[in-house]
Scaffold this motif. Sequence first.
Motif, PDB file in Angstrom:
ATOM      1  N   GLU A  93      11.503 -17.505   5.565  1.00  6.58           N
ATOM      2  CA  GLU A  93      10.219 -16.865   5.287  1.00  6.58           C
ATOM      3  C   GLU A  93      10.366 -15.869   4.141  1.00  6.58           C
ATOM      4  OE1 GLU A  93       8.627 -15.094   8.807  1.00  6.58           O
ATOM      5  OE2 GLU A  93       8.885 -16.936   9.955  1.00  6.58           O
ATOM      6  N   PRO A  94       9.385 -15.847   3.263  1.00  7.67           N
ATOM      7  CA  PRO A  94       9.482 -14.882   2.152  1.00  7.67           C
ATOM      8  C   PRO A  94       9.340 -13.444   2.670  1.00  7.67           C
ATOM      9  CG  PRO A  94       7.368 -15.984   2.128  1.00  7.67           C
ATOM     10  CD  PRO A  94       8.189 -16.638   3.211  1.00  7.67           C
ATOM     11  N   ILE A  95      10.151 -12.587   2.149  1.00  5.89           N
ATOM     12  CA  ILE A  95      10.111 -11.184   2.556  1.00  5.89           C
ATOM     13  C   ILE A  95       9.071 -10.482   1.686  1.00  5.89           C
ATOM     14  CG2 ILE A  95      11.458  -9.048   2.704  1.00  5.89           C
ATOM     15  CD1 ILE A  95      13.949 -10.866   2.938  1.00  5.89           C
ATOM     16  N   PRO A  96       8.073  -9.850   2.315  1.00  2.89           N
ATOM     17  CA  PRO A  96       7.071  -9.146   1.491  1.00  2.89           C
ATOM     18  C   PRO A  96       7.733  -7.976   0.760  1.00  2.89           C
ATOM     19  CG  PRO A  96       6.741  -8.698   3.825  1.00  2.89           C
ATOM     20  CD  PRO A  96       7.834  -9.714   3.725  1.00  2.89           C
ATOM     21  N   LYS A  97       7.479  -7.919  -0.524  1.00  5.41           N
ATOM     22  CA  LYS A  97       8.070  -6.855  -1.329  1.00  5.41           C
ATOM     23  C   LYS A  97       7.193  -5.615  -1.275  1.00  5.41           C
ATOM     24  CE  LYS A  97      10.399  -9.883  -4.553  1.00  5.41           C
ATOM     25  NZ  LYS A  97      10.558 -10.290  -5.946  1.00  5.41           N
ATOM     26  N   LYS A  98       7.835  -4.472  -1.240  1.00  5.03           N
ATOM     27  CA  LYS A  98       7.085  -3.226  -1.271  1.00  5.03           C
ATOM     28  C   LYS A  98       6.690  -2.935  -2.712  1.00  5.03           C
ATOM     29  CE  LYS A  98       8.700  -0.557   2.621  1.00  5.03           C
ATOM     30  NZ  LYS A  98       9.346   0.701   3.016  1.00  5.03           N
ATOM     31  N   VAL A  99       5.479  -2.496  -2.872  1.00 12.48           N
ATOM     32  CA  VAL A  99       5.024  -2.111  -4.205  1.00 12.48           C
ATOM     33  C   VAL A  99       5.493  -0.682  -4.439  1.00 12.48           C
ATOM     34  CG1 VAL A  99       3.009  -1.765  -5.671  1.00 12.48           C
ATOM     35  CG2 VAL A  99       3.033  -3.619  -3.999  1.00 12.48           C
ATOM     36  N   PRO A 100       6.219  -0.461  -5.514  1.00  5.32           N
ATOM     37  CA  PRO A 100       6.703   0.902  -5.757  1.00  5.32           C
ATOM     38  C   PRO A 100       5.553   1.877  -5.968  1.00  5.32           C
ATOM     39  CG  PRO A 100       7.514  -0.629  -7.422  1.00  5.32           C
ATOM     40  CD  PRO A 100       6.617  -1.393  -6.509  1.00  5.32           C
ATOM     41  N   ARG A 101       5.803   3.106  -5.600  1.00  3.83           N
ATOM     42  CA  ARG A 101       4.772   4.137  -5.699  1.00  3.83           C
ATOM     43  C   ARG A 101       4.295   4.297  -7.136  1.00  3.83           C
ATOM     44  NH1 ARG A 101       6.123   9.499  -2.780  1.00  3.83           N
ATOM     45  NH2 ARG A 101       5.593   8.165  -1.036  1.00  3.83           N
ATOM     46  N   SER A 102       5.230   4.195  -8.073  1.00  4.76           N
ATOM     47  CA  SER A 102       4.847   4.361  -9.480  1.00  4.76           C
ATOM     48  C   SER A 102       3.866   3.280  -9.916  1.00  4.76           C
ATOM     49  CB  SER A 102       6.078   4.356 -10.383  1.00  4.76           C
ATOM     50  OG  SER A 102       6.782   3.132 -10.244  1.00  4.76           O
ATOM     51  N   LEU A 103       4.071   2.062  -9.406  1.00  5.13           N
ATOM     52  CA  LEU A 103       3.143   0.979  -9.751  1.00  5.13           C
ATOM     53  C   LEU A 103       1.782   1.241  -9.119  1.00  5.13           C
ATOM     54  CD1 LEU A 103       2.598  -1.689 -11.107  1.00  5.13           C
ATOM     55  CD2 LEU A 103       3.542  -2.845  -9.115  1.00  5.13           C
ATOM     56  N   ASN A 104       1.788   1.706  -7.898  1.00  5.24           N
ATOM     57  CA  ASN A 104       0.516   2.054  -7.245  1.00  5.24           C
ATOM     58  C   ASN A 104      -0.212   3.128  -8.038  1.00  5.24           C
ATOM     59  OD1 ASN A 104       0.216   0.372  -5.041  1.00  5.24           O
ATOM     60  ND2 ASN A 104       1.409   1.673  -3.689  1.00  5.24           N
ATOM     61  N   ASN A 105       0.540   4.110  -8.500  1.00  7.02           N
ATOM     62  CA  ASN A 105      -0.065   5.177  -9.300  1.00  7.02           C
ATOM     63  C   ASN A 105      -0.648   4.622 -10.591  1.00  7.02           C
ATOM     64  OD1 ASN A 105       0.617   7.046  -7.384  1.00  7.02           O
ATOM     65  ND2 ASN A 105       2.445   7.757  -8.455  1.00  7.02           N
ATOM     66  N   LEU A 106       0.080   3.710 -11.221  1.00  3.34           N
ATOM     67  CA  LEU A 106      -0.431   3.109 -12.458  1.00  3.34           C
ATOM     68  C   LEU A 106      -1.707   2.307 -12.205  1.00  3.34           C
ATOM     69  CD1 LEU A 106       2.811   1.876 -14.232  1.00  3.34           C
ATOM     70  CD2 LEU A 106       1.260   3.669 -14.991  1.00  3.34           C
ATOM     71  N   LEU A 107      -1.744   1.598 -11.106  1.00  2.00           N
ATOM     72  CA  LEU A 107      -2.941   0.817 -10.772  1.00  2.00           C
ATOM     73  C   LEU A 107      -4.133   1.735 -10.526  1.00  2.00           C
ATOM     74  CD1 LEU A 107      -1.354  -1.884  -8.434  1.00  2.00           C
ATOM     75  CD2 LEU A 107      -2.234  -2.224 -10.741  1.00  2.00           C
ATOM     76  N   LYS A 108      -3.885   2.850  -9.877  1.00  2.00           N
ATOM     77  CA  LYS A 108      -4.960   3.821  -9.639  1.00  2.00           C
ATOM     78  C   LYS A 108      -5.442   4.412 -10.956  1.00  2.00           C
ATOM     79  CE  LYS A 108      -6.034   7.958  -6.952  1.00  2.00           C
ATOM     80  NZ  LYS A 108      -6.985   8.398  -7.939  1.00  2.00           N
TER      81      LYS A 108
END
Length: 61
Positions: free
Chosen positions: A10-25
Motif C-alpha cells: 500500500e502506498p504510504i501517504p506522504k506528509k505535506v511539509p509545513r513550508s509547502l502548506n505555508n506557500l499554498l496559503k
Amino acid sequence: MKEKTESSKEPIPKKVPRSLNNLLKVEKDLKKMNLELKKVVKKVNTLEKENSKLQRKLDKR
C-alpha cells in the motif's frame, strides 16, 4: 525466507511539509489580493474618466 506482507504494498501517504502548506496559503492569499486589486484598478479607471469629463466641463466655462 520471509514473505512480503500485503500492507507493504500500500502506498504510504506522504506528509505535506509545513513550508509547502505555508506557500499554498500565501498563494491563495495572493490570488485573493490580486482579485481585489483588479477591482480597485477598475474603479480608479472609472473615476479618472469621470474626473476627466468633469474637468472638460469646467474648462469650457
